[in-house]
Design an enzyme around this catalytic site. Sequence first.
Site, PDB file in Angstrom:
ATOM      1  N   THR A 148       0.881  -1.188   0.000  1.00 33.20           N
ATOM      2  CA  THR A 148       0.000   0.000   0.000  1.00 33.20           C
ATOM      3  C   THR A 148       0.913   1.231   0.000  1.00 33.20           C
ATOM      4  O   THR A 148       1.371   1.641  -1.056  1.00 33.20           O
ATOM      5  CB  THR A 148      -0.965  -0.009   1.206  1.00 33.20           C
ATOM      6  OG1 THR A 148      -0.228  -0.185   2.405  1.00 33.20           O
ATOM      7  CG2 THR A 148      -1.984  -1.120   1.062  1.00 33.20           C
ATOM      8  N   LYS A 170       3.389  -7.010   4.160  1.00 33.11           N
ATOM      9  CA  LYS A 170       3.202  -5.606   3.806  1.00 33.11           C
ATOM     10  C   LYS A 170       2.827  -4.877   5.096  1.00 33.11           C
ATOM     11  O   LYS A 170       2.270  -5.467   6.030  1.00 33.11           O
ATOM     12  CB  LYS A 170       2.125  -5.404   2.754  1.00 33.11           C
ATOM     13  CG  LYS A 170       0.711  -5.755   3.128  1.00 33.11           C
ATOM     14  CD  LYS A 170      -0.097  -4.779   3.952  1.00 33.11           C
ATOM     15  CE  LYS A 170      -0.065  -3.361   3.467  1.00 33.11           C
ATOM     16  NZ  LYS A 170      -0.947  -2.507   4.351  1.00 33.11           N
ATOM     17  N   THR A 181      -2.682  -3.419  10.503  1.00 35.93           N
ATOM     18  CA  THR A 181      -2.614  -3.364   9.045  1.00 35.93           C
ATOM     19  C   THR A 181      -1.375  -4.007   8.497  1.00 35.93           C
ATOM     20  O   THR A 181      -0.656  -3.463   7.679  1.00 35.93           O
ATOM     21  CB  THR A 181      -2.764  -1.970   8.462  1.00 35.93           C
ATOM     22  OG1 THR A 181      -3.976  -1.446   8.931  1.00 35.93           O
ATOM     23  CG2 THR A 181      -2.855  -2.004   6.941  1.00 35.93           C
ATOM     24  N   GLU A 261       5.856   4.476   7.608  1.00 36.28           N
ATOM     25  CA  GLU A 261       5.467   5.765   7.043  1.00 36.28           C
ATOM     26  C   GLU A 261       6.226   6.917   7.692  1.00 36.28           C
ATOM     27  O   GLU A 261       6.178   7.108   8.898  1.00 36.28           O
ATOM     28  CB  GLU A 261       3.965   5.966   7.239  1.00 36.28           C
ATOM     29  CG  GLU A 261       3.155   5.105   6.300  1.00 36.28           C
ATOM     30  CD  GLU A 261       1.660   5.144   6.559  1.00 36.28           C
ATOM     31  OE1 GLU A 261       1.242   5.816   7.503  1.00 36.28           O
ATOM     32  OE2 GLU A 261       0.934   4.494   5.797  1.00 36.28           O
ATOM     33  N   ASN A 380      -0.020  10.653   6.449  1.00 38.01           N
ATOM     34  CA  ASN A 380      -1.259  10.187   7.061  1.00 38.01           C
ATOM     35  C   ASN A 380      -2.386  11.206   7.047  1.00 38.01           C
ATOM     36  O   ASN A 380      -3.525  10.871   7.315  1.00 38.01           O
ATOM     37  CB  ASN A 380      -0.989   9.713   8.485  1.00 38.01           C
ATOM     38  CG  ASN A 380      -0.304   8.365   8.471  1.00 38.01           C
ATOM     39  OD1 ASN A 380      -0.859   7.396   7.976  1.00 38.01           O
ATOM     40  ND2 ASN A 380       0.919   8.321   8.951  1.00 38.01           N
ATOM     41  N   SER A 385      -7.682  10.954   0.864  1.00 38.90           N
ATOM     42  CA  SER A 385      -8.204  11.980  -0.045  1.00 38.90           C
ATOM     43  C   SER A 385      -7.478  11.932  -1.370  1.00 38.90           C
ATOM     44  O   SER A 385      -6.590  11.137  -1.576  1.00 38.90           O
ATOM     45  CB  SER A 385      -8.085  13.355   0.586  1.00 38.90           C
ATOM     46  OG  SER A 385      -6.778  13.561   1.063  1.00 38.90           O
TER      47      SER A 385
END
Lengths: 385, 385
Positions: A148, A170, A181, A261, A380, A385
């Site tokens: 992702t 992942k 996740t 991230e 994040n 969006s």
Amino acid sequence: MSLTHPQGFRATGITAGLKVSGKPDLALVVNDGPSDTAAAVFTRNKVKAAPVLWSQQVLAAGSLRAVVLNSGGANACTGPEGFQTAHATAEKAAEVLGFGAIDVALCSTGLIGAQLPRDVLLAGVEKAAGSLESTPEAGLAAATAIMTTDTVAKQALAEREGWSVGGITKGAGMIAPSMATMLSVLTTDAEATSETLEAALRAAVRVSFDRLDVDGSMSTNDTVIVLASGASGITPTEQELAAAFTEVAKDLAKQMQADAEGVTKRVTVRVTGAASEEDAVTVARTVARDSLVKTALFGSDPNWGRVAAAAGYADAELDPEKLDVTINGVLLCSGGVAAGDRSLADLSGEDILVEVALGLGGGEAEILTTDLSHAYVEENSAYSS
Amino acid sequence: MSLTHPQGFRATGITAGLKVSGKPDLALVVNDGPSDTAAAVFTRNKVKAAPVLWSQQVLAAGSLRAVVLNSGGANACTGPEGFQTAHATAEKAAEVLGFGAIDVALCSTGLIGAQLPRDVLLAGVEKAAGSLESTPEAGLAAATAIMTTDTVAKQALAEREGWSVGGITKGAGMIAPSMATMLSVLTTDAEATSETLEAALRAAVRVSFDRLDVDGSMSTNDTVIVLASGASGITPTEQELAAAFTEVAKDLAKQMQADAEGVTKRVTVRVTGAASEEDAVTVARTVARDSLVKTALFGSDPNWGRVAAAAGYADAELDPEKLDVTINGVLLCSGGVAAGDRSLADLSGEDILVEVALGLGGGEAEILTTDLSHAYVEENSAYSS
């Protein structure tokens, strides 16, 4: 060299069209046997995605022939329609591969709350079934199709005398206790009962994926599945299996930490001298999760006072007068009081080791985490969006 | 109009020289009686600053004549030397004001782990004692002198028939359950025993400061002290006192939320329908603290899936099929499934209301929090350097 290194497995990763970007988004892993034992560990979140609810049901039998994984949508908070999509996916895989839906587990990742386009997904399963291979490239393709916000595909391998364990994963954010996740599939050509597989898998997850904590969140979709083909004809002990699973899972956890991230620092929080291992985990996790510690490390600031404060509010036994804090090898706090010159602790590199010694007992644990950076906020705040 | 509005109190705020910036850094609040009952609530962090250890001791008697507060250094993790500095500060205040050290409580805020310059601090106490006044300006000066990264001084007042409660606070980050790095002093001219004061204060803190959660951290220095002069001659009931304390404390909590480090959104998380009030607090706090929720709100993104996921991992009773999520008045998730059009939820303003309805019982609670912004990362990565 991962999923398809152990004998008896084929894999693939293709573009089904679930991702707007057109990148690969569907992976399929098939166990060609002769055995088909399997085990899994799932999220403890009470809000469980449809594929988790499905997979929990089929895993009750302790066997699996295939796993379908998709990125581009989590199929979570999607109600009966989402569950029907999951069911149809397993039926389609069973149909094209020639076994029953009960032999197929599912994993999904992506935005929560949106329905997956069922036709696109089912067509993708059919396409994937036609491209299964046992090559190293096929394992990499599967690892790639589940990415992702990951920037690199993640694979690992543990080789033993005559058998091996491969794995992909992942996860690059929303990673926390219970592997938030995070999707991972392990394969082995060892022979093992489903009970042995499950015990070995739980033991491995407890000291690997469960010790990676990027942001304290826990997802609706976390799943780790292990498939055993028995093709090597070798039956390792539960301890041998657990050690191999742990080797692969720790390797994958390190890769997720490095790719989390917005990470600019890879941080290890090591707690020693705790009254118990459980206390050590609690203190390490509390420090690892503290936003003030994480922002200080982003700023390369050896702010040991924040580490001491975080340790102090952890739900664990602690004597402030016995508390030592060492950052990157420099003892900064001894017996709860400032010790060395904080300017000696060089945090300019990418790796930071925070050591907290409690002086109470023999409990030890390490938690892997990251700093809290501008890039984390950026990534994040713009995800859906 | 705060500390000095109730009769019987004098206050001041001066520059002692503890802050490099030269800004005011020492406040003094004196209760001139006729009564001197007092109560306090302290941090539950096991690593307690020297002023907390000191104040806990003197509060055991249930009376106080003065509080000395300083910014420019937390006097935490400072060992015996730090405790001696605290003791000397109380002795100096007692000497210049004409009562005993046991009548003086202390509060400190600033960097953890550095010794306060004792001579500078003691000279400051002497200077402060010479500038005590009962004017509104004096209360403001005290509120100003305890600011750290606060951008505005914080005062509040609750007026009753013939008596009142005033208060000041500081805190702009590291605010969490148990009021982390929050100092607050309340004054009242009501007549009350220390037992009544303490019960009323605990009741007020539980639904005000304890329901403000900016970053989940908990400091070594948190203190809320109430001083009662009895100068009004009125003896309210415990419930009347608690209501007035709650009014002041909620007002101060709102001001801290608005001034929290790096805040661009003021977020209220309201949970209804929980099995108990405790469950409602737990779910609201978990959502309020989730980094993925907070970054989404910073990005004005009504990402209700992250809210549902956070509610799902809270340690509370939850039925995913009964879960509703409403953001700024728009129902986005109903019965655990996507409901409205997420583009209808306008999050462009500064105030965001996240409502989570659990459909299980009558438990309700609100937690005040903020978004997680670039400015938060910036401010906290550069604090001690």
